[in-house]
Every structure is written in C-alpha cells, then in structure tokens.
Design a protein around this motif. Structure first.
Motif, PDB file in Angstrom:
ATOM      1  N   ALA A  37       0.806  -1.225   0.000  1.00 21.72           N
ATOM      2  CA  ALA A  37       0.000   0.000   0.000  1.00 21.72           C
ATOM      3  C   ALA A  37       0.839   1.276   0.000  1.00 21.72           C
ATOM      4  O   ALA A  37       0.306   2.371  -0.157  1.00 21.72           O
ATOM      5  N   PHE A  38       2.153   1.156   0.166  1.00 16.05           N
ATOM      6  CA  PHE A  38       3.029   2.327   0.078  1.00 16.05           C
ATOM      7  C   PHE A  38       3.267   2.664  -1.391  1.00 16.05           C
ATOM      8  O   PHE A  38       3.170   1.800  -2.266  1.00 16.05           O
ATOM      9  N   ASP A  39       3.612   3.907  -1.669  1.00 16.55           N
ATOM     10  CA  ASP A  39       3.940   4.328  -3.028  1.00 16.55           C
ATOM     11  C   ASP A  39       5.301   5.006  -3.014  1.00 16.55           C
ATOM     12  O   ASP A  39       5.416   6.128  -2.530  1.00 16.55           O
ATOM     13  N   PRO A  40       6.334   4.312  -3.494  1.00 19.65           N
ATOM     14  CA  PRO A  40       6.314   2.960  -4.061  1.00 19.65           C
ATOM     15  C   PRO A  40       6.204   1.910  -2.945  1.00 19.65           C
ATOM     16  O   PRO A  40       6.495   2.201  -1.781  1.00 19.65           O
ATOM     17  N   PRO A  41       5.820   0.679  -3.327  1.00 21.03           N
ATOM     18  CA  PRO A  41       5.736  -0.395  -2.326  1.00 21.03           C
ATOM     19  C   PRO A  41       7.081  -0.583  -1.629  1.00 21.03           C
ATOM     20  O   PRO A  41       8.135  -0.359  -2.232  1.00 21.03           O
ATOM     21  N   ILE A  42       7.029  -0.968  -0.355  1.00 20.39           N
ATOM     22  CA  ILE A  42       8.251  -1.203   0.403  1.00 20.39           C
ATOM     23  C   ILE A  42       8.362  -2.694   0.722  1.00 20.39           C
ATOM     24  O   ILE A  42       7.406  -3.444   0.562  1.00 20.39           O
ATOM     25  N   SER A  43       9.522  -3.096   1.188  1.00 21.62           N
ATOM     26  CA  SER A  43       9.725  -4.487   1.568  1.00 21.62           C
ATOM     27  C   SER A  43       9.047  -4.763   2.904  1.00 21.62           C
ATOM     28  O   SER A  43       9.148  -3.955   3.832  1.00 21.62           O
TER      29      SER A  43
END
Length: 87
Positions: free
Chosen positions: A54-60
C-alpha cells in the motif's frame, strides 16, 4: 507516500483478482503471513504484504514489524488477528 484506506482496498481487490501466489511474489518475495492476518468478508489476507504493497512505491515487508502493519490496518478499520497454525 503512506498507505491510505483507498489504496489498501485496491490492493485487496488485486489480491482477490490475481491470487495469493502472484500477490506475494509481487510484494513479499513470495512469503505469506507468519504471525498475523487481516480478515475482510470472511477472507484472510497477509498483513505485512498488504501493508507493504500500500506504500507508493511499495516497500519491503522486512522494513517493518508485523505489529506495525496490524496497527496501520486497524487504524483504517480493518480487523487483524494473530494467525493460529493448525496442529
């Protein structure tokens, strides 16, 4: 950008459409829920993969602890539970 409820809802739809295996490969190196799940409409979702996506960009998912994902998802009204493995 931090997660929003709208983006999380979109990722839930993506999970449902593409399936767990593809979703996990895309956002969690193929690793599913180990300790917590989010439940919506009777269906379980991996909390860390969902939150990371759901982060932008996706995180690990390795960038945070499971309880951070749980707290984040709960802040948007989603129900999260400790995963119980069948014995």
């Amino acid at each position: 950008m931090n997660p929003t409820k709208e983006v999380i809802e979109n990722r839930i739809e993506e999970f449902d459409r593409d399936g767990e295996e593809r979703f996990l490969a895309r956002y969690a190196n193929g690793i599913g829920a180990k300790s917590h799940i989010m439940v919506k409409s009777g269906k379980a979702y991996p909390t860390k993969a969902l939150w990371a996506s759901a982060f932008d960009p996706p995180i690990s998912p390795r960038a945070f602890q499971s309880l951070e994902a749980v707290a984040g998802l709960q802040s948007f009204g989603f129900e999260c539970f400790h995963k119980i493995e069948p014995s």
